[in-house]
Write an enzyme that holds these catalytic residues in place. Structure first.
Site, PDB file in Angstrom:
ATOM      1  N   GLY A   9       0.836  -1.198   0.000  1.00 24.67           N
ATOM      2  CA  GLY A   9       0.000   0.000   0.000  1.00 24.67           C
ATOM      3  C   GLY A   9       0.864   1.237   0.000  1.00 24.67           C
ATOM      4  N   GLY A  10       0.233   2.371   0.089  1.00 23.32           N
ATOM      5  CA  GLY A  10       0.945   3.642   0.084  1.00 23.32           C
ATOM      6  C   GLY A  10       1.547   3.978   1.436  1.00 23.32           C
ATOM      7  N   SER A  13      -0.396   4.060   5.057  1.00 23.43           N
ATOM      8  CA  SER A  13      -1.685   3.423   4.787  1.00 23.43           C
ATOM      9  C   SER A  13      -2.087   2.427   5.870  1.00 23.43           C
ATOM     10  CB  SER A  13      -1.650   2.719   3.427  1.00 23.43           C
ATOM     11  OG  SER A  13      -0.685   1.680   3.440  1.00 23.43           O
ATOM     12  N   LYS A  15       0.020  -0.300   6.738  1.00 22.37           N
ATOM     13  CA  LYS A  15       0.616  -1.600   6.396  1.00 22.37           C
ATOM     14  C   LYS A  15       1.294  -2.258   7.597  1.00 22.37           C
ATOM     15  CE  LYS A  15       3.444   0.154   3.445  1.00 22.37           C
ATOM     16  NZ  LYS A  15       3.216   1.588   3.577  1.00 22.37           N
ATOM     17  N   ALA A  34      13.962  -6.425  10.431  1.00 24.97           N
ATOM     18  CA  ALA A  34      14.055  -5.027  10.017  1.00 24.97           C
ATOM     19  C   ALA A  34      15.122  -4.888   8.936  1.00 24.97           C
ATOM     20  CB  ALA A  34      14.405  -4.151  11.208  1.00 24.97           C
ATOM     21  N   HIS A  50       8.514   2.961  15.159  1.00 25.93           N
ATOM     22  CA  HIS A  50       8.144   1.568  14.887  1.00 25.93           C
ATOM     23  C   HIS A  50       8.546   0.666  16.060  1.00 25.93           C
ATOM     24  CE1 HIS A  50       6.464   0.901  10.879  1.00 25.93           C
ATOM     25  NE2 HIS A  50       7.148   1.963  10.476  1.00 25.93           N
TER      26      HIS A  50
END
Length: 185
Positions: A9-10, A13, A15, A34, A50
């Site tokens: 996806g963008g 988004s 993901k 990672a 993240h």
């Protein structure tokens, strides 16, 4: 052979959040593979965000290119992300698309030859603004071709749109496909 769920996806988004949730539902101690190389301070902040989104149950492995060298048999793995992995390969190969694509396919094939549950995050670069320079266009091509290649090997494919997962492929056998053979040229 890996059981693969491909999530694309963008930018922003949803993901990674969707992939993380699925991996956590599948395992009490999932592995986060990672692929990022820290290029600047802004990207360092993104990586830290993240990391803070993941709980302590996660095992983190950092690998910029050689994803297949890690033995992950029997594990639930979240690979985040293909775009950063390809960036590292592209940079290492002096922005040569053909060499980078060949190396990426070879490495991918070795990597998925393990019995694991694999959630893979990637970006759909070709759905946004047309790249303004030759190198960016080459990379967008590389990304698109590799996404097609990975989707062909995947059991499930999801496209994320504004935080909503749309299932694009659901196949019990990733090698049977739907009769479509992608072109990579």
């Amino acid at each position: 052979m890996a059981q693969i769920t491909f999530i694309t996806g963008g930018q922003r988004s949803g993901k990674s959040s969707f992939a993380q949730k699925r991996a956590e539902e599948s395992s009490a101690s999932p592995v986060y593979l990672a692929t990022a190389r820290i290029w600047d301070e802004d990207f360092h902040k993104r990586v830290k965000r993240h990391q803070s989104d993941r709980g302590e149950q996660w095992i983190t492995i950092e690998e910029e290119i050689e994803i297949s060298k890690h033995v992950l048999t029997g594990k639930t793995v979240l690979l985040d992300c293909i775009t950063l992995w390809l960036t590292n390969i592209f940079y290492q190969n002096k922005n040569d698309v053909d060499t980078s694509l060949e190396l990426a396919k070879r490495e991918w094939n070795k990597f998925i030859n393990q019995n694991m549950e694999l959630f893979v995050v990637s970006n759909e670069l070709g759905m946004g603004v047309h790249p303004e320079n030759e190198m960016a266009r080459k990379f967008a091509d590389l990304q698109g071709w590799m996404n097609q290649y990975i989707a062909q090997t995947a059991n499930e494919v999801f496209l994320m749109v504004s935080g909503i997962p749309i299932q694009v492929k659901a196949s019990p056998d990733p090698h049977k496909g739907e009769g479509y053979e992608a072109s990579y040229a």
